[in-house]
Design an enzyme around this catalytic site. Structure first.
Site, PDB file in Angstrom:
ATOM      1  N   ARG A 156      32.195  27.756  21.085  1.00  0.00           N
ATOM      2  CA  ARG A 156      32.771  28.947  21.728  1.00  0.00           C
ATOM      3  C   ARG A 156      33.440  29.859  20.704  1.00  0.00           C
ATOM      4  O   ARG A 156      33.367  31.079  20.804  1.00  0.00           O
ATOM      5  CB  ARG A 156      33.757  28.533  22.825  1.00  0.00           C
ATOM      6  CG  ARG A 156      33.011  28.211  24.128  1.00  0.00           C
ATOM      7  CD  ARG A 156      33.776  27.268  25.007  1.00  0.00           C
ATOM      8  NE  ARG A 156      35.030  27.800  25.465  1.00  0.00           N
ATOM      9  CZ  ARG A 156      36.102  27.055  25.746  1.00  0.00           C
ATOM     10  NH1 ARG A 156      36.056  25.748  25.583  1.00  0.00           N
ATOM     11  NH2 ARG A 156      37.197  27.616  26.167  1.00  0.00           N
ATOM     12  N   ARG A 212      32.129  40.923  26.558  1.00  0.00           N
ATOM     13  CA  ARG A 212      32.123  39.881  25.547  1.00  0.00           C
ATOM     14  C   ARG A 212      31.023  40.091  24.527  1.00  0.00           C
ATOM     15  O   ARG A 212      30.891  39.289  23.600  1.00  0.00           O
ATOM     16  CB  ARG A 212      31.889  38.559  26.252  1.00  0.00           C
ATOM     17  CG  ARG A 212      32.995  37.546  26.111  1.00  0.00           C
ATOM     18  CD  ARG A 212      32.521  36.300  26.810  1.00  0.00           C
ATOM     19  NE  ARG A 212      33.329  35.157  26.577  1.00  0.00           N
ATOM     20  CZ  ARG A 212      34.354  34.779  27.332  1.00  0.00           C
ATOM     21  NH1 ARG A 212      34.728  35.509  28.342  1.00  0.00           N
ATOM     22  NH2 ARG A 212      34.986  33.676  27.047  1.00  0.00           N
ATOM     23  N   ARG A 236      39.313  21.341  32.106  1.00  0.00           N
ATOM     24  CA  ARG A 236      38.066  22.097  31.924  1.00  0.00           C
ATOM     25  C   ARG A 236      37.180  21.369  30.932  1.00  0.00           C
ATOM     26  O   ARG A 236      37.570  21.108  29.797  1.00  0.00           O
ATOM     27  CB  ARG A 236      38.389  23.499  31.389  1.00  0.00           C
ATOM     28  CG  ARG A 236      38.480  24.533  32.480  1.00  0.00           C
ATOM     29  CD  ARG A 236      38.865  25.867  31.930  1.00  0.00           C
ATOM     30  NE  ARG A 236      37.910  26.411  30.972  1.00  0.00           N
ATOM     31  CZ  ARG A 236      38.024  27.612  30.422  1.00  0.00           C
ATOM     32  NH1 ARG A 236      39.037  28.375  30.732  1.00  0.00           N
ATOM     33  NH2 ARG A 236      37.129  28.047  29.569  1.00  0.00           N
ATOM     34  N   ARG A 282      45.067  22.214  26.561  1.00  0.00           N
ATOM     35  CA  ARG A 282      44.673  22.741  27.880  1.00  0.00           C
ATOM     36  C   ARG A 282      43.675  21.802  28.568  1.00  0.00           C
ATOM     37  O   ARG A 282      43.694  21.656  29.782  1.00  0.00           O
ATOM     38  CB  ARG A 282      44.063  24.139  27.721  1.00  0.00           C
ATOM     39  CG  ARG A 282      43.733  24.794  29.048  1.00  0.00           C
ATOM     40  CD  ARG A 282      43.409  26.266  28.903  1.00  0.00           C
ATOM     41  NE  ARG A 282      42.037  26.481  28.485  1.00  0.00           N
ATOM     42  CZ  ARG A 282      41.506  27.678  28.225  1.00  0.00           C
ATOM     43  NH1 ARG A 282      42.253  28.758  28.295  1.00  0.00           N
ATOM     44  NH2 ARG A 282      40.258  27.804  27.879  1.00  0.00           N
ATOM     45  N   LYS A 328      44.648  34.961  26.822  1.00  0.00           N
ATOM     46  CA  LYS A 328      44.215  36.121  27.617  1.00  0.00           C
ATOM     47  C   LYS A 328      44.464  35.943  29.096  1.00  0.00           C
ATOM     48  O   LYS A 328      45.020  36.806  29.751  1.00  0.00           O
ATOM     49  CB  LYS A 328      42.693  36.337  27.492  1.00  0.00           C
ATOM     50  CG  LYS A 328      42.181  36.946  26.267  1.00  0.00           C
ATOM     51  CD  LYS A 328      40.701  37.320  26.423  1.00  0.00           C
ATOM     52  CE  LYS A 328      39.786  36.241  26.935  1.00  0.00           C
ATOM     53  NZ  LYS A 328      39.509  35.151  26.003  1.00  0.00           N
TER      54      LYS A 328
HETATM   55  P1  ADP Z   1      37.424  31.160  27.227  1.00  0.00           P
HETATM   56  O1  ADP Z   1      37.800  32.559  26.906  1.00  0.00           O
HETATM   57  O2  ADP Z   1      38.587  30.219  27.214  1.00  0.00           O
HETATM   58  O3  ADP Z   1      36.261  30.640  26.455  1.00  0.00           O
HETATM   59  P2  ADP Z   1      36.536  31.985  29.905  1.00  0.00           P
HETATM   60  O4  ADP Z   1      37.189  31.349  31.068  1.00  0.00           O
HETATM   61  O5  ADP Z   1      36.815  33.425  29.643  1.00  0.00           O
HETATM   62  O6  ADP Z   1      36.934  31.063  28.704  1.00  0.00           O
HETATM   63  O7  ADP Z   1      34.938  31.808  29.990  1.00  0.00           O
HETATM   64  C1  ADP Z   1      34.356  30.541  30.160  1.00  0.00           C
HETATM   65  C2  ADP Z   1      32.838  30.644  29.995  1.00  0.00           C
HETATM   66  O8  ADP Z   1      32.288  31.537  30.986  1.00  0.00           O
HETATM   67  C3  ADP Z   1      32.347  31.215  28.665  1.00  0.00           C
HETATM   68  O9  ADP Z   1      32.280  30.242  27.648  1.00  0.00           O
HETATM   69  C4  ADP Z   1      30.973  31.770  29.062  1.00  0.00           C
HETATM   70  O10 ADP Z   1      29.999  30.738  29.165  1.00  0.00           O
HETATM   71  C5  ADP Z   1      31.190  32.301  30.465  1.00  0.00           C
HETATM   72  N1  ADP Z   1      31.561  33.743  30.476  1.00  0.00           N
HETATM   73  C6  ADP Z   1      32.735  34.285  30.901  1.00  0.00           C
HETATM   74  N2  ADP Z   1      32.741  35.621  30.778  1.00  0.00           N
HETATM   75  C7  ADP Z   1      31.518  35.961  30.267  1.00  0.00           C
HETATM   76  C8  ADP Z   1      30.908  37.193  29.893  1.00  0.00           C
HETATM   77  N3  ADP Z   1      31.536  38.382  30.005  1.00  0.00           N
HETATM   78  N4  ADP Z   1      29.635  37.159  29.401  1.00  0.00           N
HETATM   79  C9  ADP Z   1      28.990  36.006  29.265  1.00  0.00           C
HETATM   80  N5  ADP Z   1      29.504  34.803  29.578  1.00  0.00           N
HETATM   81  C10 ADP Z   1      30.770  34.761  30.081  1.00  0.00           C
END
Ligand code: ADP
Length: 189
Positions: free
Chosen positions: A145, A88, A133, A127, A13
């Site tokens: 996750r 989300r 990360r 990654r 994404k």
């Molecule tokens: P990925 O999609 O690879 O898990 P992201 O970079 O999109 O990683 O998000 C990392 C973390 O940030 C998530 O695991 C969550 O804890 C938090 N997060 C990001 N966007 C949201 C959201 N819209 N609502 C709740 N938590 C979020």
């Protein structure tokens, strides 16, 4: 053009949203990047978000919805955008729909980047080595996750299907090919 990118962690994404935003001259808004930056800078938001992120849990809806509301109110999103990592959960999707409606706006498309679980786990472990990360390096956090994605995020696929704006794109294969497929899916009527 107002877009939402959906897909499991590791679906690409973020990478693809950046590429498409550049090509189509849209603002790319990643809630993950925004939260990681807040944690790094030790802001109030960062302090609140940190423990959830480290465990692979979602931060509470009101926290993230508040941030998006600020962005909508500021006018930053007025010329088109890609939301990456938001919404989300179904409550987040509903909150987004309502706040956009209030601004006489709405989404044009929700793009689902489709990849298998095996591919996701492979990609996240590589990654972890490249980007460092912490939430990618720990296998149990990665699994959590994915679980969180299935339970809390997948239901919004139905939400956008019902709104008739969902488009699925195959997210496996060559990075450039995926970008091309996305661009086709986004620009066709
Ligand atoms: P990925 O999609 O690879 O898990 P992201 O970079 O999109 O990683 O998000 C990392 C973390 O940030 C998530 O695991 C969550 O804890 C938090 N997060 C990001 N966007 C949201 C959201 N819209 N609502 C709740 N938590 C979020």
């Amino acid at each position: 053009m107002n877009l939402v990118f959906l897909g499991p962690p590791g679906s690409g994404k973020g990478t693809q949203a950046k590429r498409i935003a550049k090509k189509l001259d849209l603002l790319h808004l990643s809630t993950g990047d925004l939260l990681r930056e807040a944690v790094k800078n030790g802001t109030e938001l960062g302090k609140k978000a940190k423990t959830y992120m480290e465990a692979g849990e979602l931060v509470p809806d009101d926290l993230i919805v508040g941030i998006i509301e600020e962005k909508v109110a500021s006018g930053e999103l007025a010329d088109g955008y890609i939301l990456d990592g938001f919404p989300r959960t179904v409550p987040q999707a509903e909150a987004l729909r309502d706040m956009l409606k209030k601004n006489d706006s709405g989404l044009d498309k929700a793009i689902l980047i489709d990849v298998t679980d095996e591919e996701v786990i492979d990609r996240l472990s590589s990654r972890a080595k490249i980007e460092g990360r912490a939430d990618d390096a720990d296998v149990s956090v990665v699994r959590n996750r994915l679980d969180v994605y299935k339970k809390q995020t997948q239901p919004i696929i139905d939400f956008y299907e019902k709104e008739s704006i969902l488009t699925k794109v195959d997210g496996e294969g060559d990075i450039d090919d995926i970008t091309y497929r996305l661009q086709e899916a986004i620009t066709k009527k």
